[in-house]
Design a protein around this motif. Structure first.
Motif, PDB file in Angstrom:
ATOM      1  N   HIS A   4       0.842  -1.191   0.000  1.00  0.00           N
ATOM      2  CA  HIS A   4       0.000   0.000   0.000  1.00  0.00           C
ATOM      3  C   HIS A   4       0.882   1.248   0.000  1.00  0.00           C
ATOM      4  N   LEU A   5       0.278   2.369  -0.188  1.00  0.00           N
ATOM      5  CA  LEU A   5       0.991   3.626  -0.367  1.00  0.00           C
ATOM      6  C   LEU A   5       0.864   4.499   0.871  1.00  0.00           C
ATOM      7  N   THR A   6       1.969   5.094   1.267  1.00  0.00           N
ATOM      8  CA  THR A   6       1.948   6.089   2.336  1.00  0.00           C
ATOM      9  C   THR A   6       2.656   7.343   1.852  1.00  0.00           C
ATOM     10  N   THR A   7       2.358   8.452   2.512  1.00  0.00           N
ATOM     11  CA  THR A   7       3.005   9.716   2.203  1.00  0.00           C
ATOM     12  C   THR A   7       3.246  10.470   3.507  1.00  0.00           C
ATOM     13  N   ALA A  49      -2.105   7.221   4.730  1.00  0.00           N
ATOM     14  CA  ALA A  49      -2.020   5.950   4.010  1.00  0.00           C
ATOM     15  C   ALA A  49      -3.188   5.899   3.043  1.00  0.00           C
ATOM     16  N   LEU A  50      -2.930   5.485   1.819  1.00  0.00           N
ATOM     17  CA  LEU A  50      -3.969   5.459   0.789  1.00  0.00           C
ATOM     18  C   LEU A  50      -3.948   4.138   0.041  1.00  0.00           C
ATOM     19  N   GLY A  51      -5.101   3.780  -0.463  1.00  0.00           N
ATOM     20  CA  GLY A  51      -5.187   2.665  -1.376  1.00  0.00           C
ATOM     21  C   GLY A  51      -5.355   1.323  -0.709  1.00  0.00           C
ATOM     22  N   PRO A  52      -5.459   0.319  -1.553  1.00  0.00           N
ATOM     23  CA  PRO A  52      -5.627  -1.050  -1.053  1.00  0.00           C
ATOM     24  C   PRO A  52      -4.317  -1.577  -0.470  1.00  0.00           C
ATOM     25  N   GLU A  53      -4.382  -2.713   0.148  1.00  0.00           N
ATOM     26  CA  GLU A  53      -3.175  -3.326   0.716  1.00  0.00           C
ATOM     27  C   GLU A  53      -2.185  -3.745  -0.357  1.00  0.00           C
ATOM     28  N   ARG A  54      -2.652  -3.926  -1.572  1.00  0.00           N
ATOM     29  CA  ARG A  54      -1.759  -4.291  -2.676  1.00  0.00           C
ATOM     30  C   ARG A  54      -2.122  -3.450  -3.896  1.00  0.00           C
ATOM     31  N   LEU A  55      -1.146  -2.680  -4.380  1.00  0.00           N
ATOM     32  CA  LEU A  55      -1.356  -1.907  -5.602  1.00  0.00           C
ATOM     33  C   LEU A  55      -1.020  -2.786  -6.801  1.00  0.00           C
ATOM     34  N   GLU A  56      -1.881  -2.756  -7.785  1.00  0.00           N
ATOM     35  CA  GLU A  56      -1.627  -3.485  -9.026  1.00  0.00           C
ATOM     36  C   GLU A  56      -0.497  -2.798  -9.790  1.00  0.00           C
ATOM     37  N   PRO A  57       0.240  -3.520 -10.610  1.00  0.00           N
ATOM     38  CA  PRO A  57       1.272  -2.874 -11.424  1.00  0.00           C
ATOM     39  C   PRO A  57       0.646  -1.810 -12.318  1.00  0.00           C
ATOM     40  N   ASP A  90       6.823  -3.655  -8.649  1.00  0.00           N
ATOM     41  CA  ASP A  90       6.957  -4.746  -7.681  1.00  0.00           C
ATOM     42  C   ASP A  90       5.768  -4.678  -6.719  1.00  0.00           C
ATOM     43  N   THR A  91       4.811  -5.563  -6.884  1.00  0.00           N
ATOM     44  CA  THR A  91       3.599  -5.520  -6.067  1.00  0.00           C
ATOM     45  C   THR A  91       3.815  -6.040  -4.654  1.00  0.00           C
ATOM     46  N   ASP A  92       5.010  -6.537  -4.352  1.00  0.00           N
ATOM     47  CA  ASP A  92       5.313  -7.007  -3.005  1.00  0.00           C
ATOM     48  C   ASP A  92       5.994  -5.943  -2.157  1.00  0.00           C
ATOM     49  N   ARG A  93       6.161  -4.741  -2.691  1.00  0.00           N
ATOM     50  CA  ARG A  93       6.827  -3.662  -1.957  1.00  0.00           C
ATOM     51  C   ARG A  93       5.826  -2.644  -1.427  1.00  0.00           C
TER      52      ARG A  93
END
Length: 112
Positions: A4-7, A49-57, A90-93
């Motif tokens: 997921h994404l953080t800022t 924190a934004l978005g799902p737990e896993r961002l798609e490529p 890299d969807t695992d990062r």
């Protein structure tokens, strides 16, 4: 680890976290256009924190409502919005995109 994404938004002119900045995450669609993914406001520490737990490529855009944030403080600024476009491969990062902000300049980098 989830990707997921953080800022983290810091007001470089005062050296303090930028609380209550609206941040939007959108995904660029193949063939053109964008689709909204998430929206949040930075917390007391300037973090969100934004978005799902896993961002798609793919390619994403993170847009910060900087002009409104400065206007709320009675400060003139040059950039009404700051948009940072980046690629997820890299969807695992985990992805961390900080923003250093002042009324007439900004800087960003890939954080950890």
């Amino acid at each position: 680890m989830s990707s997921h994404l953080t800022t983290h938004v810091l007001d470089a002119s005062s050296g303090t976290p930028a609380q209550n900045v609206v941040v939007s995450l959108a995904r660029h669609l193949p063939g053109g256009g964008t689709a909204g993914v998430a929206q949040a406001f930075t917390d007391v520490d300037g973090r969100a924190a934004l978005g799902p737990e896993r961002l798609e490529p793919g390619m994403y855009a993170l847009t910060f409502g900087t002009g409104a944030w400065f206007a709320d403080r009675g400060i003139a600024s040059f950039y009404p919005l700051v948009t940072v476009t980046f690629t997820v491969e890299d969807t695992d990062r985990h992805y961390h995109v900080p923003l250093l902000l002042s009324p007439f300049a900004y800087s960003t980098y890939r954080g950890s």
